[in-house]
Write a protein that holds these residues in place. Structure first.
Motif, short mmCIF file in Angstrom:
data_model
loop_
_atom_site.label_atom_id
_atom_site.label_comp_id
_atom_site.label_asym_id
_atom_site.label_seq_id
_atom_site.Cartn_x
_atom_site.Cartn_y
_atom_site.Cartn_z
N PRO A 375 0.69 -1.33 0.23
CA PRO A 375 -0.18 -0.07 0.35
C PRO A 375 1.02 0.73 0.53
CG PRO A 375 -1.19 -1.64 1.57
CD PRO A 375 0.98 -2.00 0.65
N VAL A 376 0.62 2.22 -1.03
CA VAL A 376 1.44 3.47 -0.52
C VAL A 376 1.83 3.86 0.38
CG1 VAL A 376 1.28 5.61 -1.44
CG2 VAL A 376 0.56 4.02 -3.17
N TRP A 377 2.59 4.84 1.25
CA TRP A 377 3.02 5.09 2.20
C TRP A 377 4.36 5.64 1.61
CZ3 TRP A 377 1.07 6.17 6.21
CH2 TRP A 377 1.55 6.37 6.93
N PRO A 378 4.58 6.65 2.47
CA PRO A 378 5.11 7.67 1.57
C PRO A 378 6.66 7.74 1.82
CG PRO A 378 3.61 9.38 2.21
CD PRO A 378 3.11 8.19 2.51
N GLY A 379 7.86 7.72 1.31
CA GLY A 379 9.02 7.46 1.51
C GLY A 379 9.27 5.86 2.19
N LEU A 380 8.71 4.67 1.98
CA LEU A 380 8.42 3.07 2.44
C LEU A 380 9.57 2.12 1.69
CD1 LEU A 380 8.29 1.38 4.01
CD2 LEU A 380 5.86 -0.08 2.59
N ASP A 381 10.30 1.85 1.32
CA ASP A 381 11.38 1.07 1.08
C ASP A 381 11.74 -0.34 1.78
OD1 ASP A 381 13.46 0.05 -0.60
OD2 ASP A 381 14.88 1.21 -0.12
N ILE A 382 10.93 -0.93 1.42
CA ILE A 382 11.48 -1.66 2.34
C ILE A 382 12.57 -2.81 2.46
CG2 ILE A 382 9.27 -2.55 3.17
CD1 ILE A 382 9.17 -4.86 1.10
N GLY A 383 13.65 -2.41 1.25
CA GLY A 383 15.15 -3.08 0.59
C GLY A 383 14.61 -3.80 -0.09
N LEU A 384 13.75 -4.37 -1.27
CA LEU A 384 13.11 -4.54 -2.54
C LEU A 384 14.42 -4.53 -3.19
CD1 LEU A 384 10.00 -3.68 -3.19
CD2 LEU A 384 10.29 -5.91 -1.96
N ALA A 385 15.10 -4.04 -3.57
CA ALA A 385 16.25 -4.33 -4.25
C ALA A 385 17.52 -5.30 -3.83
CB ALA A 385 17.43 -2.77 -4.41
N GLU A 386 17.96 -5.17 -2.60
CA GLU A 386 18.46 -6.32 -1.53
C GLU A 386 17.81 -7.67 -2.08
OE1 GLU A 386 21.95 -7.77 -0.34
OE2 GLU A 386 21.89 -5.77 -1.57
N LEU A 387 17.15 -7.40 -1.76
CA LEU A 387 15.97 -8.86 -1.66
C LEU A 387 15.84 -9.28 -3.13
CD1 LEU A 387 13.80 -10.89 -0.77
CD2 LEU A 387 12.34 -9.13 -1.51
N ASP A 388 16.24 -8.73 -4.02
CA ASP A 388 15.98 -9.41 -4.97
C ASP A 388 17.30 -9.70 -5.46
OD1 ASP A 388 15.12 -9.95 -8.25
OD2 ASP A 388 16.20 -7.98 -8.62
N ARG A 389 18.20 -9.00 -4.91
CA ARG A 389 19.89 -8.95 -5.64
C ARG A 389 20.01 -10.85 -5.05
NH1 ARG A 389 24.61 -9.31 -3.53
NH2 ARG A 389 24.36 -8.38 -1.96
N ARG A 390 19.52 -10.85 -3.51
CA ARG A 390 20.14 -12.20 -2.67
C ARG A 390 18.70 -13.48 -3.46
NH1 ARG A 390 22.40 -10.58 3.14
NH2 ARG A 390 23.43 -8.69 2.78
N THR A 391 18.01 -12.84 -3.58
CA THR A 391 16.74 -13.92 -3.96
C THR A 391 17.09 -14.33 -5.46
OG1 THR A 391 15.16 -12.79 -4.11
CG2 THR A 391 15.67 -13.61 -2.34
N ALA A 392 17.93 -13.23 -6.84
CA ALA A 392 17.70 -14.04 -7.44
C ALA A 392 18.51 -15.14 -8.25
CB ALA A 392 17.89 -12.81 -8.67
N ARG A 393 19.96 -14.97 -7.20
CA ARG A 393 21.16 -16.30 -7.55
C ARG A 393 19.92 -17.60 -6.65
NH1 ARG A 393 24.45 -13.36 -3.23
NH2 ARG A 393 23.64 -13.86 -0.95
N LEU A 394 18.82 -18.07 -6.11
CA LEU A 394 18.57 -18.64 -6.02
C LEU A 394 17.25 -19.18 -7.16
CD1 LEU A 394 19.15 -18.38 -1.87
CD2 LEU A 394 20.07 -19.70 -3.71
N GLY A 395 16.90 -18.09 -7.85
CA GLY A 395 16.34 -18.74 -8.97
C GLY A 395 14.83 -17.28 -8.53
N TRP A 396 14.45 -17.31 -7.71
CA TRP A 396 13.32 -16.70 -7.27
C TRP A 396 13.08 -15.29 -8.01
CZ3 TRP A 396 9.64 -18.09 -4.16
CH2 TRP A 396 9.99 -18.79 -3.04
N GLU A 397 11.77 -15.13 -8.59
CA GLU A 397 11.60 -14.36 -9.37
C GLU A 397 10.39 -13.15 -8.14
OE1 GLU A 397 7.60 -13.33 -12.96
OE2 GLU A 397 8.21 -15.54 -12.75
N ILE A 398 10.21 -12.01 -7.97
CA ILE A 398 9.49 -11.13 -7.44
C ILE A 398 8.73 -10.24 -8.33
CG2 ILE A 398 9.50 -9.56 -6.01
CD1 ILE A 398 12.43 -10.40 -4.96
#
Length: 609
Positions: A375-398
């Motif tokens: 849901p929209v919340w100003p400034g929220l960043d739960i670290g999706l870039a790092e999550l994507d980087r760490r899980t991509a090598r294990l084959g995860w699609e976000i």
């Protein structure tokens, strides 16, 4: 990582002692249980006739607030029962003197008593609600118990009081003052005088008085902007209660530098920059000695206002963007401290959790699709870039659904979208129970063979109170949470004694820690108004609290997360991952804080339709 829109964009998802009955005061458990003082319209105590009265009454801040409210009401007296932090029963009498030489004041008399008629506190709750005219069903709703449980309590009350009719016990309770405060289930819509006084006490507490200018008499004021009426109210109550407990304990020990601490609260809408700005302006104008908060202070304009104030500001907004501005401009924003790790750590914690579950063979995903609902919340960043980087090598699609509105989400439409995307993990990236509770209900109507992972919001007691067994199996994480160690358990016990309920798993305890962090700095510096020295002390000290260890000598003056930011638990707070099991929050990781083992959620144990 793909960002997706739900069908149709926002529009699609917007959417009393045994004995003969009498009206005489209840007997004392002993002469040491008596205290009588005056309370004036500002809530200041004055000696009446007992050398120990001030000492006995001063820790009971709620009683002082009720006495002050009586002065501002049209009532002249009030009688009720109150249980203190040591679970002692106190019979309280308030009598207004409106023509005294020093102005209107109240005689506050309290007496320690044994439980009347051998009642339990829960039976006293039920008796109070019977006296107010509530039926069993209404009592069950207010106390959040079953109607059968209420019926049993009513039967016990009839037996113990030797009264066979509701009208009889109701009349006896009101005549003798066998009414509990705080009001069971809250004072809203409670018709008796105790409810009126409690509502007025809250209104007076949430006003912001100008502090006294008399040297040596001025309390130390802590300002708290809180969402007491809008989105986030359950969280705000947690924050306020945790801070109140810390203040009561510190004041009972003699305060700080011989002065009491007092809280000044201002209601605000944390989703509105104008409302938050006004709240902070009001507190700063009241010359508070510090400000503490939860969701606020992410906008540049508000940070500048706080910077100009110069006093210490401790917040748990967990916004990396707010920390970055402090990091970039420490010379101007050096009085701003984020007491826990930033929201970007949630991605790290999620990646670690999934890896650990799969590596241990505790869970096998059907596929490697993960959907984030945000849901929209100003400034929220739960670290999706790092999550994507760490899980991509294990084959995860976000995939990310980031166009959900803050309010009026059509969760049924969201669930239909999830069925189309068919993930093995669903992450709800929201801090608010106003999102997480209806989402879980909608999810269980048409469950998906996926783990449900929440940020923080299940920590608030209302989450379990509302969902009960529907919450079992849910995973959730917080960058600051209540430890299940000796310190944490002792805090829970004191909180239960003070408020008659359990604290949540995060914000009550971090609010408690914030007050104690400030009190330590004030004690070491010797002057709460030496803002520069207090801020410097906060920057260089380490405090071990209920939620772990706090150290702000970091880049950006932000709390550290264990084990992602540092492997040193003596200067960090554990990024805790919980699972709700049989109505309890079990910590799964990290070690050594874990007190539970992952279990498959109920919707994964049975065949999916």
């Amino acid at each position: 990582m793909r960002r997706e829109a739900t069908p149709g964009g926002n529009a699609a998802i917007a959417g009393l002692l045994p004995g003969k009955q009498s009206n005489q005061p209840l007997p004392l458990a002993g002469p040491e249980g008596l205290a009588r003082v005056y309370v004036n319209g500002a809530g200041v105590l004055e000696e009446l006739d007992s050398g120990m009265s001030l000492y006995r009454v001063k820790p009971h801040l709620d009683l002082i607030r009720y006495a002050r409210a009586l002065i501002h009401s049209e009532r002249d007296e009030l009688k009720f029962i109150w249980a203190d932090s040591q679970s002692r029963w106190l019979f309280v009498e308030l009598h207004a003197e409106r023509e005294s030489p020093t102005g209107a004041r109240v005689i506050l008399q309290l007496q320690t008593i044994d439980p009347p008629f051998g009642l339990t506190l829960r039976e006293l709750d039920v008796l109070t609600l019977i006296a107010a005219g509530f039926g069993n069903e209404a009592i069950a709703l207010r106390l959040e118990v079953s109607a059968r449980t209420v019926t049993k309590h009513v039967e016990n009350i009839f037996t113990k009081t030797k009264t066979a009719r509701r009208a009889g016990v109701a009349g006896m309770a009101t005549d003798r003052g066998l009414l509990r405060l705080p009001t069971p289930g809250g004072p809203e819509s409670f018709p008796l005088g105790t409810g009126t006084i409690e509502r007025l006490a809250r209104q007076l507490e949430h006003s912001v008085p100008r502090p006294s200018s008399r040297i040596g008499k001025r309390p130390i004021y802590v300002g708290m902007p809180l969402a007491l009426t809008g989105q986030g109210k359950p969280d705000a109550i947690e924050m306020l209660s945790g801070a109140q407990l810390a203040v009561a304990e510190i004041n009972a020990r003699g305060g700080v530098l011989g002065r009491e601490i007092q809280l000044l609260t201002v209601d605000c809408d944390t989703g509105s920059e104008a409302s938050v700005f006004q709240a902070y302006s009001q507190l700063i104008s009241a010359e508070v000695d510090a400000i503490t908060a939860g969701y606020s202070c992410v906008e540049t304009k508000i940070q500048k206002l706080i910077a100009d104030y110069r006093g210490p500001y401790l917040h748990a907004a967990t916004m990396a963007s707010a920390v970055q501005r402090v990091r970039d401009d420490l010379s101007n924003l050096g009085n701003i401290f984020q007491v826990c790790a930033s929201d970007i750590n949630y991605g790290l914690g999620l990646a670690r959790c999934l890896t650990e579950l799969e590596s241990a063979g505790q869970w096998r995903p059907r596929n490697r699709r993960l959907v984030v609902l945000q849901p929209v919340w100003p400034g929220l960043d739960i670290g999706l870039a790092e999550l994507d980087r760490r899980t991509a090598r294990l084959g995860w699609e976000i995939r990310v659904l980031s166009d959900l509105p803050q309010e009026n989400v059509d969760w049924d439409a969201v669930i239909r979208t999830l069925h189309r995307l068919d993930p093995s993990v669903v992450v709800l990236a929201s801090y608010f129970t106003e999102h997480s509770i209806p989402f879980q209900r909608a999810f269980l109507k048409q469950p998906i063979a996926a783990l449900v992972y929440n940020l923080y919001s299940p920590s608030v007691p209302i989450y379990l109170d509302a969902l009960r067994e529907q919450a079992n199996g849910v995973l959730w994480a917080t960058t600051t949470g209540l430890y299940s160690d000796r310190i944490g358990k002792a805090f829970v016990a004191r909180y239960q004694q003070q408020f008659g309920r359990n604290p949540g798993q995060s914000h009550a305890s971090i609010a408690y820690d914030r007050i104690n962090i400030l009190a330590g700095a004030w004690s070491r510096i010797g002057n709460s108004r030496r803002f520069d020295k207090v801020v410097a002390d906060l920057r260089s000290s380490v405090y071990r609290g209920v939620n772990g260890a706090y150290y702000f000598g970091t880049d950006g003056q932000v709390g550290l997360a264990f084990p992602d930011d540092t492997q040193d638990p003596s200067i960090s707070q554990a990024h805790l991952v919980f699972q709700i099991q049989n109505g309890l929050h079990r910590i799964l990781s990290p070690r050594p804080y874990a007190n539970g083992v992952f279990k498959l959620p109920p919707w994964l144990e049975r065949p999916q339709t």
